[in-house]
Scaffold this active site. Structure first.
Site, PDB file in Angstrom:
ATOM      1  N   GLY A  27       0.820  -1.207   0.000  1.00 56.30           N
ATOM      2  CA  GLY A  27       0.000   0.000   0.000  1.00 56.30           C
ATOM      3  C   GLY A  27       0.852   1.254   0.000  1.00 56.30           C
ATOM      4  O   GLY A  27       0.430   2.299   0.519  1.00 56.30           O
ATOM      5  N   ASN A  29       1.495   3.260  -2.288  1.00 58.11           N
ATOM      6  CA  ASN A  29       1.131   4.233  -3.316  1.00 58.11           C
ATOM      7  C   ASN A  29       0.321   5.408  -2.792  1.00 58.11           C
ATOM      8  O   ASN A  29       0.141   6.403  -3.503  1.00 58.11           O
ATOM      9  CB  ASN A  29       0.339   3.546  -4.432  1.00 58.11           C
ATOM     10  CG  ASN A  29      -0.927   2.887  -3.919  1.00 58.11           C
ATOM     11  OD1 ASN A  29      -0.856   1.902  -3.186  1.00 58.11           O
ATOM     12  ND2 ASN A  29      -2.080   3.416  -4.288  1.00 58.11           N
ATOM     13  N   SER A  30      -0.177   5.328  -1.551  1.00 60.90           N
ATOM     14  CA  SER A  30      -1.021   6.426  -1.057  1.00 60.90           C
ATOM     15  C   SER A  30      -0.991   6.482   0.467  1.00 60.90           C
ATOM     16  O   SER A  30      -0.535   5.541   1.126  1.00 60.90           O
ATOM     17  CB  SER A  30      -2.476   6.260  -1.531  1.00 60.90           C
ATOM     18  OG  SER A  30      -3.073   5.117  -0.950  1.00 60.90           O
ATOM     19  N   GLY A  31      -1.483   7.587   1.004  1.00 60.15           N
ATOM     20  CA  GLY A  31      -1.675   7.722   2.438  1.00 60.15           C
ATOM     21  C   GLY A  31      -0.429   7.472   3.253  1.00 60.15           C
ATOM     22  O   GLY A  31       0.671   7.938   2.933  1.00 60.15           O
ATOM     23  N   SER A 155      -3.776  -1.259  14.837  1.00 59.16           N
ATOM     24  CA  SER A 155      -4.612  -0.064  14.975  1.00 59.16           C
ATOM     25  C   SER A 155      -5.123   0.014  16.408  1.00 59.16           C
ATOM     26  O   SER A 155      -5.235  -1.015  17.092  1.00 59.16           O
ATOM     27  CB  SER A 155      -5.800  -0.155  14.006  1.00 59.16           C
ATOM     28  OG  SER A 155      -6.819   0.779  14.325  1.00 59.16           O
ATOM     29  N   TYR A 181     -13.354  -5.584  11.291  1.00 57.39           N
ATOM     30  CA  TYR A 181     -12.149  -4.757  11.142  1.00 57.39           C
ATOM     31  C   TYR A 181     -11.309  -4.819  12.415  1.00 57.39           C
ATOM     32  O   TYR A 181     -10.087  -5.017  12.355  1.00 57.39           O
ATOM     33  CB  TYR A 181     -12.517  -3.306  10.835  1.00 57.39           C
ATOM     34  CG  TYR A 181     -11.299  -2.406  10.771  1.00 57.39           C
ATOM     35  CD1 TYR A 181     -10.350  -2.559   9.758  1.00 57.39           C
ATOM     36  CD2 TYR A 181     -11.088  -1.422  11.733  1.00 57.39           C
ATOM     37  CE1 TYR A 181      -9.223  -1.750   9.701  1.00 57.39           C
ATOM     38  CE2 TYR A 181      -9.965  -0.610  11.686  1.00 57.39           C
ATOM     39  CZ  TYR A 181      -9.032  -0.777  10.673  1.00 57.39           C
ATOM     40  OH  TYR A 181      -7.906   0.021  10.621  1.00 57.39           O
TER      41      TYR A 181
END
Length: 311
Positions: A27, A29-31, A155, A181
């Protein structure tokens, strides 16, 4: 586990010159993943950006290459919701490098409707936990070659469930996007701690260091949740969230920072660990259940059809 001085108020300017070091970021590519790649590239590291979308990944690589003084940047196409894609990514990675200094398990999805991966796993558990478990297993020899680091990303949401639902881990019955989640993020942390224990027991030079970004404003809140949750995040992202640049710091500390220790859990340390200075973060009682962690490891192996013995 080895005791070292606790890390407090960590910032990226504490990084050494990482010239010649190689890091893979899922991941990326962003954020938060992109910002982690940018932090590492500013320290002159080589970065492999693993992205599901080839076009978005290519755009991210082009941006990262414009950062002065950085090392090489490569794009790896990877869909963590597909075992076939993960195995193809493993092959592609080996065309670029023969060793890795670290892997950040950054990619993830959040609070999606009830969906399945290409291999029939519940989408959030399959992507966030099982996909990374398989990727790390396949890349373990490359990480071992550099005495590198594996960084599961959890998280603060891991506190939202009392444990793994072993009776129905895919929540085929009574599906709750939020509970699922939270379970996937609990699995990430339990796995990171269990991996650290197994590495230490085997006398491995590889270490596992888990991190979390606190509450950071990213695409995660807009691409997964639906309905009222999506509307709430539009407000809370503006009012409460920290930037992706700040959210990436725990991951960068975990994968490349001096003093990061095997079995540690790093993240923001204020406002319930949602934001603020980076240091040692709170681990729930459920995440510290070693019997459950061993059971989760065995379940992961069974579902993926692999046996990961660390020697």
């Amino acid at each position: 586990m080895t005791t070292t001085q606790p890390i407090t108020n960590w910032t990226a300017d504490r990084l050494d010159d990482l010239s010649g070091k190689r890091y893979l970021i899922t991941g990326g590519n962003s954020g938060i993943g992109f910002e982690a790649a940018a932090h590492l590239r500013r320290a002159h590291a080589d970065v492999l950006v693993a992205a599901r979308s080839a076009s978005k990944g290519a755009d991210a690589v082009a941006q990262l290459k414009r950062i002065p003084g950085g090392g090489a940047v490569h794009l790896i196409q990877l869909d963590l919701a597909s075992v076939e894609s993960i195995r193809q990514a493993n092959d592609a990675i080996r065309t670029h490098i023969d060793a890795l200094d670290g892997v950040i398990n950054n990619a993830g999805i959040m609070q999606t409707p009830q969906l399945q991966t290409a291999d029939g796993f519940e989408l959030q558990f399959g992507t966030n936990h099982l996909g990374h478990f398989l990727l790390n297993y396949l890349l373990f020899d490359l990480i071992t070659a550099r005495s590198g680091r594996i960084v599961p990303v959890s998280s603060i949401a891991h506190r939202g469930v009392p444990g793994i639902n072993f009776d129905d881990p895919m929540f085929a019955n009574d599906y709750s996007a939020t509970k699922v989640y939270s379970q996937s993020k609990l699995a990430n942390l339990m796995y990171g701690l269990e991996l650290a224990r197994r590495l230490e027991a085997a006398g491995s030079a590889v270490i596992a260091v888990t991190a979390h970004p606190g509450y950071s404003a990213t695409n995660l809140q807009s691409t997964g949740p639906t309905g009222i949750l999506k509307a709430i995040y539009k407000v809370t992202n503006r009012l409460l969230a920290q930037s992706p640049t700040a959210g990436a710091l725990p991951e960068v500390l975990a994968v490349a920072g001096n003093g990061a220790r095997n079995g540690a859990y790093y993240g923001p340390t204020m406002f319930g660990d949602a934001r603020g200075p980076v240091g040692e973060s709170h681990i729930s009682d459920a995440a510290q259940d070693q019997d459950a962690a061993a059971r989760l490891w065995a379940l992961s192996e069974e579902l993926l059809g692999i046996t990961w013995k660390i020697a």
